[in-house]
Design an enzyme around this catalytic site. Structure first.
Site, PDB file in Angstrom:
ATOM      1  N   GLU A 137      -1.855   6.333   9.610  1.00  0.00           N
ATOM      2  CA  GLU A 137      -2.213   7.237   8.510  1.00  0.00           C
ATOM      3  C   GLU A 137      -3.300   8.216   8.970  1.00  0.00           C
ATOM      4  O   GLU A 137      -4.390   7.788   9.347  1.00  0.00           O
ATOM      5  CB  GLU A 137      -2.749   6.427   7.331  1.00  0.00           C
ATOM      6  CG  GLU A 137      -3.214   7.314   6.185  1.00  0.00           C
ATOM      7  CD  GLU A 137      -3.860   6.539   5.037  1.00  0.00           C
ATOM      8  OE1 GLU A 137      -4.102   5.331   5.187  1.00  0.00           O
ATOM      9  OE2 GLU A 137      -4.129   7.154   4.015  1.00  0.00           O
ATOM     10  N   GLU A 234      -4.519   4.502  -4.631  1.00  0.00           N
ATOM     11  CA  GLU A 234      -5.676   4.260  -3.760  1.00  0.00           C
ATOM     12  C   GLU A 234      -6.709   5.354  -4.043  1.00  0.00           C
ATOM     13  O   GLU A 234      -6.742   6.381  -3.364  1.00  0.00           O
ATOM     14  CB  GLU A 234      -5.256   4.278  -2.281  1.00  0.00           C
ATOM     15  CG  GLU A 234      -6.381   3.813  -1.359  1.00  0.00           C
ATOM     16  CD  GLU A 234      -6.079   4.002   0.122  1.00  0.00           C
ATOM     17  OE1 GLU A 234      -5.419   4.993   0.486  1.00  0.00           O
ATOM     18  OE2 GLU A 234      -6.516   3.159   0.913  1.00  0.00           O
TER      19      GLU A 234
HETATM   20  O1  LIG Z   1      -8.625   5.684   3.617  1.00  0.00           O
HETATM   21  C1  LIG Z   1      -7.431   5.475   3.426  1.00  0.00           C
HETATM   22  O2  LIG Z   1      -6.765   6.271   2.784  1.00  0.00           O
HETATM   23  C2  LIG Z   1      -6.715   4.306   3.899  1.00  0.00           C
HETATM   24  O3  LIG Z   1      -5.607   4.091   3.455  1.00  0.00           O
HETATM   25  C3  LIG Z   1      -7.246   3.456   4.930  1.00  0.00           C
HETATM   26  O4  LIG Z   1      -6.567   2.262   5.022  1.00  0.00           O
HETATM   27  C4  LIG Z   1      -8.698   3.403   5.216  1.00  0.00           C
HETATM   28  O5  LIG Z   1      -9.124   2.239   5.733  1.00  0.00           O
HETATM   29 MG   LIG Z   2      -4.784   5.799   2.371  1.00  0.00          MG
END
Ligand SMILES: O=C(O)C(=O)[C@H](O)CO
Ligand SMILES: [Mg+2]
Length: 250
Positions: A137, A234
């Site tokens: 990512e 998230e």
């Molecule tokens: O920060 C993010 O977007 C994530 O998905 C990571 O896993 C950071 O650790």
């Molecule tokens: Mg992320």
């Protein structure tokens, strides 16, 4: 739409093990956790079973296992430690039956870093247990200054160079918007490589609808694309998490 909750970000006011029940009450059958390593896998497993949930994603451990620096898969001097830690993460992933492990590159730059990342991922893809997918990512440089994988084009180049069926791209609308200025265009461009989706707004990483990402367009594109994977929230809820979950039915 298969919604998932990132329990490292959502319900921040609750202790870790209580977040599973809160997510279940909100309708989440799937959760993800960035760094579960400071809690015995059995305890996390108990929380999953008690709430009828599955753990879809964890991150490979950072150097101190609980947080801080974001990995070291692109650091040439830490190849041995990378392999040691990945064997541990594979055991953890098997115990929790997770589908994805996000491998983090750490702070690095240059040709040697790129080659180290490619070599490490080739080894990890061959060593990973059957059924587990590794993800990469890109993280934006405001959130993670100096992080090696700071661009979607670079992630795509590395994924293509590794060329393993169990390695794919983790798309995150917050990082995509911050890096490239148009999260929707990034989703469209890299769709063939995307195996997992996370959502958050930009620039503050708030809930969808609090910033500049065009979520109506993004959800329309996701739907039209036939993407059948998870979409995980998230972001940092500004207030009760339950009041930020309109995206689950978007
Ligand atoms: O920060 C993010 O977007 C994530 O998905 C990571 O896993 C950071 O650790
Ligand atoms: Mg992320």
């Amino acid at each position: 739409m298969r919604p998932a909750a990132n329990l490292s970000h959502l319900w921040p006011e609750l202790p870790y093990l209580d977040r599973f029940a809160a997510a279940a009450a909100a309708g989440f059958e799937a959760v993800e956790v960035l760094f579960p390593y400071d809690v015995a896998a059995k305890e996390t497993q108990r929380a999953l079973i008690a709430n009828g949930q599955r753990m879809i994603l964890i991150n490979a451990p950072p150097p101190n296992y609980t947080g801080g620096a974001r990995g070291f898969a692109a650091q040439p001097e830490r190849v041995e430690r990378f392999q040691y830690d990945m064997k541990r993460v594979f055991r953890y992933a098997e115990a929790l039956k997770v589908s994805f492990v996000h491998v983090m590159t750490g702070v690095a730059e240059g040709k040697a870093a790129k080659q180290t990342l490619i070599d490490n991922l080739k080894w990890a893809a061959q060593t990973a247990p059957t059924g587990l997918t590794l993800t990469l990512e890109p993280l934006n440089s405001v959130a993670q200054p100096g992080y090696f994988l700071n661009d979607y084009a670079l992630a795509a180049e590395v994924i293509r160079a590794v060329d393993a069926p169990n390695l794919g791209l983790q798309y995150d609308s917050y990082h995509a918007q911050m890096i490239h200025g148009d999260a929707v265009a990034v989703f469209d461009q890299y769709l063939p490589l995307i195996r997992h989706v996370q959502i958050g707004d930009a620039p503050d990483r708030g809930a969808p609808g609090t910033g500049e990402v065009d979520f109506d367009a993004l959800f329309a594109r996701i739907k039209a694309s036939g993407y059948a994977g998870w979409i995980s929230g998230e972001y940092a809820p500004n207030g009760p998490t339950e009041e930020t979950l309109g995206w689950m039915t978007a």
